[in-house]
Design a protein around this motif. Structure first.
Motif, PDB file in Angstrom:
ATOM      1  N   THR A 136      13.128 -23.825  34.825  1.00  0.00           N
ATOM      2  CA  THR A 136      13.375 -24.855  33.822  1.00  0.00           C
ATOM      3  C   THR A 136      14.508 -25.775  34.268  1.00  0.00           C
ATOM      4  O   THR A 136      15.532 -25.302  34.764  1.00  0.00           O
ATOM      5  CB  THR A 136      13.744 -24.230  32.455  1.00  0.00           C
ATOM      6  OG1 THR A 136      12.634 -23.460  31.971  1.00  0.00           O
ATOM      7  CG2 THR A 136      14.058 -25.299  31.423  1.00  0.00           C
TER       8      THR A 136
ATOM      9  N   CYS B 174      14.131 -34.557  21.882  1.00  0.00           N
ATOM     10  CA  CYS B 174      13.948 -34.230  23.295  1.00  0.00           C
ATOM     11  C   CYS B 174      12.460 -34.122  23.605  1.00  0.00           C
ATOM     12  O   CYS B 174      11.655 -33.774  22.731  1.00  0.00           O
ATOM     13  CB  CYS B 174      14.688 -32.948  23.692  1.00  0.00           C
ATOM     14  SG  CYS B 174      14.188 -31.456  22.848  1.00  0.00           S
TER      15      CYS B 174
ATOM     16  N   GLU C 232      17.944 -24.550  22.676  1.00  0.00           N
ATOM     17  CA  GLU C 232      16.898 -23.711  22.079  1.00  0.00           C
ATOM     18  C   GLU C 232      15.573 -23.863  22.821  1.00  0.00           C
ATOM     19  O   GLU C 232      14.864 -22.879  23.057  1.00  0.00           O
ATOM     20  CB  GLU C 232      16.723 -24.082  20.604  1.00  0.00           C
ATOM     21  CG  GLU C 232      17.926 -23.741  19.734  1.00  0.00           C
ATOM     22  CD  GLU C 232      17.858 -24.385  18.369  1.00  0.00           C
ATOM     23  OE1 GLU C 232      16.893 -25.167  18.138  1.00  0.00           O
ATOM     24  OE2 GLU C 232      18.750 -24.139  17.542  1.00  0.00           O
ATOM     25  N   THR C 233      15.246 -25.095  23.203  1.00  0.00           N
ATOM     26  CA  THR C 233      13.991 -25.352  23.903  1.00  0.00           C
ATOM     27  C   THR C 233      14.005 -24.743  25.293  1.00  0.00           C
ATOM     28  O   THR C 233      13.001 -24.185  25.757  1.00  0.00           O
ATOM     29  CB  THR C 233      13.739 -26.871  23.979  1.00  0.00           C
ATOM     30  OG1 THR C 233      13.788 -27.427  22.656  1.00  0.00           O
ATOM     31  CG2 THR C 233      12.384 -27.169  24.587  1.00  0.00           C
TER      32      THR C 233
ATOM     33  N   SER D 195       7.132 -33.687  22.327  1.00  0.00           N
ATOM     34  CA  SER D 195       8.498 -33.948  21.888  1.00  0.00           C
ATOM     35  C   SER D 195       8.878 -32.964  20.793  1.00  0.00           C
ATOM     36  O   SER D 195       8.023 -32.496  20.043  1.00  0.00           O
ATOM     37  CB  SER D 195       8.651 -35.387  21.377  1.00  0.00           C
ATOM     38  OG  SER D 195       8.368 -36.319  22.398  1.00  0.00           O
ATOM     39  N   MET D 196      10.170 -32.679  20.706  1.00  0.00           N
ATOM     40  CA  MET D 196      10.698 -31.767  19.694  1.00  0.00           C
ATOM     41  C   MET D 196      11.598 -32.546  18.741  1.00  0.00           C
ATOM     42  O   MET D 196      12.368 -33.413  19.169  1.00  0.00           O
ATOM     43  CB  MET D 196      11.493 -30.641  20.359  1.00  0.00           C
ATOM     44  CG  MET D 196      10.691 -29.809  21.351  1.00  0.00           C
ATOM     45  SD  MET D 196       9.448 -28.773  20.554  1.00  0.00           S
ATOM     46  CE  MET D 196      10.509 -27.532  19.806  1.00  0.00           C
TER      47      MET D 196
ATOM     48  N   TRP E  69      12.872 -30.569  30.421  1.00  0.00           N
ATOM     49  CA  TRP E  69      13.142 -31.059  29.076  1.00  0.00           C
ATOM     50  C   TRP E  69      14.340 -31.998  29.105  1.00  0.00           C
ATOM     51  O   TRP E  69      15.363 -31.697  29.720  1.00  0.00           O
ATOM     52  CB  TRP E  69      13.402 -29.902  28.110  1.00  0.00           C
ATOM     53  CG  TRP E  69      12.131 -29.227  27.704  1.00  0.00           C
ATOM     54  CD1 TRP E  69      11.552 -28.130  28.269  1.00  0.00           C
ATOM     55  CD2 TRP E  69      11.250 -29.663  26.671  1.00  0.00           C
ATOM     56  NE1 TRP E  69      10.363 -27.846  27.657  1.00  0.00           N
ATOM     57  CE2 TRP E  69      10.154 -28.769  26.659  1.00  0.00           C
ATOM     58  CE3 TRP E  69      11.278 -30.708  25.749  1.00  0.00           C
ATOM     59  CZ2 TRP E  69       9.101 -28.892  25.750  1.00  0.00           C
ATOM     60  CZ3 TRP E  69      10.230 -30.832  24.845  1.00  0.00           C
ATOM     61  CH2 TRP E  69       9.160 -29.933  24.852  1.00  0.00           C
TER      62      TRP E  69
ATOM     63  N   LEU F  73      19.293 -28.365  20.140  1.00  0.00           N
ATOM     64  CA  LEU F  73      17.834 -28.289  20.243  1.00  0.00           C
ATOM     65  C   LEU F  73      17.400 -28.154  21.696  1.00  0.00           C
ATOM     66  O   LEU F  73      16.444 -27.432  22.002  1.00  0.00           O
ATOM     67  CB  LEU F  73      17.192 -29.533  19.620  1.00  0.00           C
ATOM     68  CG  LEU F  73      15.674 -29.656  19.730  1.00  0.00           C
ATOM     69  CD1 LEU F  73      14.985 -28.508  19.000  1.00  0.00           C
ATOM     70  CD2 LEU F  73      15.208 -30.996  19.169  1.00  0.00           C
TER      71      LEU F  73
ATOM     72  N   GLU G  72      13.523 -21.039  24.948  1.00  0.00           N
ATOM     73  CA  GLU G  72      12.122 -20.740  24.653  1.00  0.00           C
ATOM     74  C   GLU G  72      11.278 -20.824  25.918  1.00  0.00           C
ATOM     75  O   GLU G  72      10.379 -20.016  26.147  1.00  0.00           O
ATOM     76  CB  GLU G  72      11.597 -21.717  23.605  1.00  0.00           C
ATOM     77  CG  GLU G  72      10.135 -21.486  23.221  1.00  0.00           C
ATOM     78  CD  GLU G  72       9.621 -22.505  22.225  1.00  0.00           C
ATOM     79  OE1 GLU G  72       8.398 -22.539  21.996  1.00  0.00           O
ATOM     80  OE2 GLU G  72      10.433 -23.279  21.684  1.00  0.00           O
ATOM     81  N   ALA G  73      11.583 -21.810  26.765  1.00  0.00           N
ATOM     82  CA  ALA G  73      10.794 -22.008  27.984  1.00  0.00           C
ATOM     83  C   ALA G  73      10.918 -20.834  28.955  1.00  0.00           C
ATOM     84  O   ALA G  73      10.002 -20.567  29.734  1.00  0.00           O
ATOM     85  CB  ALA G  73      11.217 -23.306  28.672  1.00  0.00           C
TER      86      ALA G  73
END
Length: 278
Positions: free
Chosen positions: A180, A271, A94-95, A261-262, A236, A91, A98-99
């Motif tokens: 990031t 996260c 993936e985050t 949060s995810m 993150w 996750l 995406e960022a």
């Protein structure tokens, strides 16, 4: 002479674990365990499987016994010097992706890289990205470098993966700015009984716990990350199942915006992060 079917029945392990270890010893695919299950095996193969089975029954992690773990579609080498990559950490990858989705040649910093699972996965998915992987452990960095050398195309255009030995951001070039920053830091509190259970007993303690309340490493990263973030850059962090609210509060107090949060596939807030504008 023993057969695969006989060894699987006699191992004393859950059937899936026994199959993984036997495939590792024999170099067979899963289908071969079915089509060749009555084929006599060599004494060396039987002895190797029985030795690994005994170690697994004593608690050693499967990933350390086989030397590898799949993560984000890639097969990472694993040693006792590094944390075993977990599915929930995907996750965080993936985050991060995406960022930086709309940022060509994005700069990404992975703090506490361990096996390099996060850094290598980001670099693999985004060949144009420039990724820095940081760890304070020389042994962990050796594992991460080996995984990068094996899993990344050395000719990938534009991208780079740089390894730095550092206690978090201490040894990083202060002129570097990242779109990031991501981290899976040690977030288990020192007195948590899980540290003495299961696979965690065999993993590097410093990658699991901060020897405090589970938030000290996160506090350090939240405090120092803004100095290394480009304008509107994202941070993150992976954290424990019950730490999301505390991490969000730390981010907000430091001046991060868009804090959220995810949730992972189990529905757990896994996260948390936000953006920082100087």
């Amino acid at each position: 002479m023993s057969t695969a079917a006989e060894l699987l029945r006699a191992s004393g392990l859950p059937r899936l674990e026994a199959r993984v270890l036997l495939m590792h010893v024999l170099g067979w695919r899963r289908t071969e365990l079915i089509t060749r299950d009555r084929e006599p095996l060599s004494e060396d193969a039987v002895a190797s499987f029985e030795a690994l089975s005994a170690r697994r029954l004593a608690g050693e992690p499967i990933a350390q016994l086989t030397g590898g773990r799949e993560f984000f579609g890639l097969d990472f080498d694993v040693t006792p010097d590094v944390l075993i990559p977990r599915p929930e950490t995907e996750l965080l990858v993936e985050t991060a992706l995406e960022a930086i989705a709309d940022t060509p040649n994005a700069r990404v910093l992975d703090l506490g890289t361990g096996t390099g699972a996060i850094a290598v996965s980001v670099a693999h998915a985004r060949p144009d990205a420039r990724v820095w992987a940081v760890d304070r452990s020389p042994a962990a960095l050796d594992v991460a470098r080996g995984n990068a050398d094996r899993l990344l195309d050395p000719a990938r255009a534009g991208g780079t993966l740089t390894f730095v030995q550092s206690d978090w951001t201490a040894n990083l070039d202060a002129s570097l700015l990242f779109e990031t920053i991501v981290s899976n830091p040690p977030y288990i509190a020192s007195g948590d009984p899980h540290l003495e259970q299961g696979d965690l007993r065999f993993e590097p303690r410093g990658a699991l716990t901060d020897e405090a309340d589970g938030l000290s490493a996160i506090r350090t990263i939240v405090e120092t990350a803004p100095f290394l973030l480009a304008s509107n850059g994202a941070l993150w962090l992976e954290h424990g199942y019950d730490q999301a609210d505390a991490v969000r509060q730390l981010l907000k107090a430091r001046g991060f915006t868009e804090v959220r949060s995810m949730r992972d596939l189990a529905g757990i807030e896994r996260c948390s992060g936000g953006r920082f504008t100087a």
